[in-house]
Design an enzyme around this catalytic site. Structure first.
Site, PDB file in Angstrom:
ATOM      1  N   HIS A 186       0.818  -1.219   0.000  1.00 32.39           N
ATOM      2  CA  HIS A 186       0.000   0.000   0.000  1.00 32.39           C
ATOM      3  C   HIS A 186       0.853   1.270   0.000  1.00 32.39           C
ATOM      4  O   HIS A 186       0.299   2.372  -0.145  1.00 32.39           O
ATOM      5  CB  HIS A 186      -0.933   0.028   1.212  1.00 32.39           C
ATOM      6  CG  HIS A 186      -1.979  -1.041   1.208  1.00 32.39           C
ATOM      7  ND1 HIS A 186      -2.838  -1.228   0.151  1.00 32.39           N
ATOM      8  CD2 HIS A 186      -2.298  -1.986   2.132  1.00 32.39           C
ATOM      9  CE1 HIS A 186      -3.648  -2.244   0.425  1.00 32.39           C
ATOM     10  NE2 HIS A 186      -3.336  -2.721   1.606  1.00 32.39           N
ATOM     11  N   ASP A 205      -2.770 -10.537  -2.432  1.00 34.33           N
ATOM     12  CA  ASP A 205      -3.333 -10.060  -1.166  1.00 34.33           C
ATOM     13  C   ASP A 205      -4.807  -9.719  -1.359  1.00 34.33           C
ATOM     14  O   ASP A 205      -5.231  -9.338  -2.456  1.00 34.33           O
ATOM     15  CB  ASP A 205      -2.563  -8.816  -0.724  1.00 34.33           C
ATOM     16  CG  ASP A 205      -2.883  -8.361   0.682  1.00 34.33           C
ATOM     17  OD1 ASP A 205      -2.112  -8.685   1.592  1.00 34.33           O
ATOM     18  OD2 ASP A 205      -3.918  -7.677   0.867  1.00 34.33           O
TER      19      ASP A 205
END
Length: 343
Positions: A160, A196
């Site tokens: 992220h 993910d």
């Protein structure tokens, strides 16, 4: 399979994060790594080694220098205020606010360089994130040196983190740093496969306009899932990178059948791209028991994921990302690695 791990991950242990209107204990915790290490050792998957220090140069190949400076100095600036406890952001330059000036005050910097309030900075955060990046870089070097595969047991995770922002438990983008290191070592085409549960918005942003790194991601539909503002199917790259991003958003409740079909689509696209090396952002928060996710994969399904990745036949670096069902994370990660080894 070689596993790269640093005990320095323990230096980062946030007391809490802001989640749905309240401060809660951090989902991303040191116990995650301990469970994974135990499973890797128990399966006899291979040696565990410490990372080699690589310094800031390879980090700054994908992250802005001023952002790296911020990470290195944030804790000292926070402590200079006389504050106790972790540093967390609370204001962001969204919409009509200015985002062209870095504030002088640490509270402003925390917001300027973040996308959410799930990124506590503690006394040991900078040391831990450096060690995490070093794990990825050491794994990349092993693969470049002839290993069929390596596993970088990175913590904190990274996907992220964008060129100039932290978020979602991530500070430095380990997978992107490793992929760039492969490119710098002469690998012409590199692919990043993100499995993910949450979209790897940072990795996408880093490579979005490039034709030398292909990014494929399977994740919860951002219409209803974090990070909400990236990961839609119509995001396919820009400029020279047009067509080099593939997003495969999936609905809540997705189970193995639909997930593995999407994985096959992603793998086929990587093969068509002509990738010569692969980085896998390995999150196992697609597990049915994960506390902050909404897919329905079972532990046995992760073995099948590993086998499908192995079928690509590429030198492969696995980089640890998410997975917050701590009691099951070791089994699920080891299943992926074992599925790859025997796939």
């Amino acid at each position: 399979m070689l596993t790269i791990h640093s005990d320095d991950h323990r230096l980062h242990h946030g007391a809490g994060e802001f989640y749905r209107g309240r401060i809660v204990p951090c989902f991303e915790m040191p116990a995650r790594v301990e469970q994974i290490l135990a499973s890797v050792a128990g399966r006899g998957l291979g040696p565990v080694v410490a990372p080699v220090r690589h310094g800031r140069a390879p980090v700054e190949r994908v992250h802005a220098a001023d952002y790296v400076d911020f990470l290195a100095s944030a804790w000292d600036e926070w402590c200079a205020l006389g504050e106790i406890g972790d540093a967390l952001p609370y204001a962001w330059p969204a919409h009509d606010l200015r985002a062209d000036r870095v504030p002088d005050h640490i509270d402003g910097k925390l917001g300027f360089y973040s996308i959410d309030a799930a990124v506590p900075i503690t006394a040991g955060t900078w040391a831990a994130v450096q060690a995490s990046a070093d794990c990825a870089l050491t794994g990349a070097a092993a693969v470049l040196g002839g290993e069929r595969a390596a596993f970088a047991l990175c913590r904190p995770p990274g996907h992220h983190a964008g060129p100039r922002a932290m978020g979602g438990f991530c500070y430095l983008n380990n997978a992107a740093i490793a992929a760039q290191a492969m490119r710098d070592a002469g690998v012409v085409k590199v692919a990043v496969l993100d499995v993910d549960y949450h979209h790897g918005n940072g990795t996408q942003a880093i490579f979005y306009d490039r034709a030398d790194v292909f990014f494929a991601s399977l994740h919860g539909d951002p219409a209803v899932e974090y990070p909400f503002f990236a990961g839609f199917a119509d995001e396919t790259g820009s400029g020279a990178g047009q067509g080099c991003t593939l997003n495969l958003p999936l609905p809540w409740g997705t189970a193995a059948g639909a997930y593995l079909a999407a994985l096959d689509t992603g793998c086929a696209a990587i093969a068509a791209f002509g990738a010569q090396a692969l980085v896998v952002s390995l999150g196992v928060d697609t597990f049915a028991g994960d506390p902050i996710s909404h897919f329905k994969l079972e532990s046995a399904d992760f073995t099948r994921i590993g086998a499908r990745v192995a079928a690509l036949g590429l030198p492969t670096l696995f980089v640890m990302e998410g997975g917050y069902a701590v009691g099951d994370i070791g089994t699920n990660v080891a299943n992926v690695l074992e599925g790859f080894v025997h796939g």
